[in-house]
Enzyme design. Structure first.
Site, PDB file in Angstrom:
ATOM      1  N   ARG A  50      58.744  23.873  73.356  1.00 18.73           N
ATOM      2  CA  ARG A  50      59.399  22.658  72.871  1.00 18.73           C
ATOM      3  C   ARG A  50      60.906  22.815  73.059  1.00 18.73           C
ATOM      4  NH1 ARG A  50      58.822  22.143  66.873  1.00 18.73           N
ATOM      5  NH2 ARG A  50      56.655  21.619  67.320  1.00 18.73           N
ATOM      6  N   ASP A 108      58.951  27.475  65.259  1.00 19.31           N
ATOM      7  CA  ASP A 108      60.261  26.823  65.271  1.00 19.31           C
ATOM      8  C   ASP A 108      61.383  27.835  65.530  1.00 19.31           C
ATOM      9  OD1 ASP A 108      59.576  24.157  64.808  1.00 19.31           O
ATOM     10  OD2 ASP A 108      59.452  24.461  62.650  1.00 19.31           O
TER      11      ASP A 108
END
Length: 215
Positions: A164, A114
């Protein structure tokens, strides 16, 4: 918050549960609908090495459960490096992230790292680059709202590179990030095109129907 009738539905929309059993159950429900999922253990901004080690142990436990439930073909994990000690020491976070990746590889799934606020972007991408030496499938997250993100996407836009792309959830200064909705949408589209044209395995992470359509 999880018990109140006023907030329970909001919590359930965004948080799979309060423990591993809840998370695995949610992943199984999604898999049976033909969907894929990623599980993220919430516990960022760790300032204690023991807590960072404990977070690695949680991920090992989650991955073991996913493997036992035959869910690793449809479920991966996402990791915030701040939960693994990034604020304490970059090498510590790298070692802990490597341990999570090793557990994921054994289980037969992948890990996406992340992205957090702009102060950690450089460190996070360095760690992703080092992880990819041993785990080329390690995913990166790019926040389109940051001015630097197009350049970061160009660096990551290689065949099979798992990226992502999201808008970005952090309130960043105007000197570093786009501030207005249409500017951020335009930046997302530009990043999306760079990643797709480069052959990256692009994961578009957005609730915005305009950007879903663009994808």
């Amino acid at each position: 918050v999880t018990a109140s009738p006023l907030t329970r539905s909001i919590v359930r929309r965004f948080v799979a549960g309060e423990n591993v059993d809840d998370a695995v159950r949610a992943a199984g429900d999604l898999a049976r609908q033909g969907l894929r999922a990623t599980l993220d253990h919430l516990g960022e901004d760790t300032r204690n090495a023991a807590a960072a080690t404990a977070a690695v142990d949680v991920y090992r436990g989650v991955l073991s459960r996913l493997s036992a439930e035959d869910l690793t073909s449809r479920t991966e994990v996402s990791v915030k490096l701040s939960a693994l000690g990034q604020a304490l020491d970059e090498e510590l976070a790298l070692d802990n992230a490597r341990a999570v990746c090793e557990a994921a590889q054994t289980a037969g799934t992948t890990v996406t790292i992340d992205m957090e606020d702009h102060t950690t972007t450089g460190s996070t991408l360095r760690i992703v680059g080092q992880l990819r030496a041993d785990f080329p499938w390690a995913g990166a997250v790019i926040q389109a709202s940051l001015h630097r993100s197009e350049a970061d996407c160009r660096a990551l836009a290689t065949p099979g590179s798992r990226v992502r792309l999201c808008k970005g959830a952090y309130q960043e200064p105007a000197s570093l990030a786009w501030q207005h909705r249409e500017e951020i949408r335009d930046a997302f589209r530009r990043c999306l095109r760079i990643l797709m044209e480069g052959g990256a395995y692009t994961m578009a992470a957005t609730h915005d129907p305009v950007l879903v359509a663009a994808t």
